[in-house]
Scaffold this active site. Structure first.
Site, PDB file in Angstrom:
ATOM      1  N   ILE A  35      41.591  38.487  37.633  1.00 42.35           N
ATOM      2  CA  ILE A  35      40.749  37.763  38.580  1.00 42.35           C
ATOM      3  C   ILE A  35      41.676  36.760  39.260  1.00 42.35           C
ATOM      4  CG2 ILE A  35      39.999  36.186  36.729  1.00 42.35           C
ATOM      5  CD1 ILE A  35      37.396  35.767  38.258  1.00 42.35           C
ATOM      6  N   SER A  36      41.709  36.801  40.586  1.00 39.33           N
ATOM      7  CA  SER A  36      42.699  36.017  41.326  1.00 39.33           C
ATOM      8  C   SER A  36      42.491  34.516  41.155  1.00 39.33           C
ATOM      9  CB  SER A  36      42.640  36.364  42.821  1.00 39.33           C
ATOM     10  OG  SER A  36      43.098  37.672  43.056  1.00 39.33           O
ATOM     11  N   GLN A  37      43.583  33.790  41.344  1.00 39.09           N
ATOM     12  CA  GLN A  37      43.563  32.324  41.364  1.00 39.09           C
ATOM     13  C   GLN A  37      42.571  31.859  42.445  1.00 39.09           C
ATOM     14  OE1 GLN A  37      47.182  30.918  43.030  1.00 39.09           O
ATOM     15  NE2 GLN A  37      46.903  28.798  42.379  1.00 39.09           N
ATOM     16  N   PRO A  38      41.718  30.866  42.166  1.00 44.32           N
ATOM     17  CA  PRO A  38      40.769  30.389  43.176  1.00 44.32           C
ATOM     18  C   PRO A  38      41.421  30.018  44.508  1.00 44.32           C
ATOM     19  CG  PRO A  38      40.144  29.519  41.046  1.00 44.32           C
ATOM     20  CD  PRO A  38      41.460  30.243  40.848  1.00 44.32           C
ATOM     21  N   ARG A  77      32.293  31.068  38.311  1.00 47.24           N
ATOM     22  CA  ARG A  77      33.463  31.884  37.966  1.00 47.24           C
ATOM     23  C   ARG A  77      33.479  32.277  36.489  1.00 47.24           C
ATOM     24  NH1 ARG A  77      39.564  30.890  37.426  1.00 47.24           N
ATOM     25  NH2 ARG A  77      40.539  32.711  38.412  1.00 47.24           N
TER      26      ARG A  77
END
EC number: 2.1.1.77
Length: 208
Positions: free
Chosen positions: A58-61, A32
């Site tokens: 960038i989205s939260q995992p 990431r």
């Protein structure tokens, strides 16, 4: 063997209800930190969304894992992603299926994502600069469609590009947003509400 930071994130995702080991393995395999600005590298494995410029994130995992899990992918799944963004979600999908199609309306983000994916030897992705509201008709139908920005309502074009039994996962709404899963059954669409979410808006029409 994954690092302690990666393992800590995977453990946290399991506690949050992520059960698909294939999805968790894909998250462990994709670095990431390669998808965020250098200033945020130390936070790359934190379970938070991060800015990537151009008003995008960038989205939260957890959200990446949740949405990917909801798609019920197999290696043969034909997948469309709306909103390439940093390319992180794209890379996760590329680890799980034979080919991914991805549409991004911001040309600069598309170029950066393509470079990152190439550097990671992920060559099973086709990207296109276009309006996500319109999907990718020339490549339809799809078994799975994932949208990484929120339209105020479900775009009709995306529903019609689903194959029989196909699944569309997307956030929907403006002030109040909810993650929805749409499954095509014959001429019908079965829509389930999953949970409350917060995404950037899916901009219609205008390319950048």
């Amino acid at each position: 063997m994954v690092s302690r930071r990666v393992q800590a994130l995977l453990d946290q995702l399991r506690v949050q209800g992520i059960q698909d080991e294939q999805v968790l393995n894909a998250l462990a395999a994709v670095p990431r930190e390669k998808f965020v600005d250098e200033a945020f590298e130390q936070k790359a494995w934190d379970n938070i969304a991060l800015p990537i410029g151009q008003g995008q994130t960038i989205s939260q995992p957890y959200m990446v894992a949740r949405m990917t899990e909801l798609l019920e992918l197999t290696p043969q799944s034909r997948v469309l992603e709306i909103g390439t963004g940093s390319g992180y979600q794209t890379a996760i999908l590329a680890h799980l299926v034979q080919h991914v199609c991805s549409v991004e309306r911001i040309k600069g983000l598309q170029w950066q994502a393509r470079r990152r994916l190439k550097n990671l030897d992920l060559h099973n992705v086709s990207t296109r600069h276009g309006d996500g509201w319109q999907g990718w008709q020339a490549r339809a139908p799809f078994d799975a469609i994932i949208v990484t920005a929120a339209p105020p309502e479900i775009p009709t074009a995306l529903m019609t590009q689903l194959d029989e039994g196909g699944i569309l996962v997307l956030p929907v709404g403006e002030e109040h947003q909810y993650l929805k899963r749409v499954r095509r059954r014959g001429g019908e669409f079965i829509i389930d509400t999953v949970e409350a979410v917060r995404f950037v808006p899916l901009v219609k029409g205008e390319l950048a």
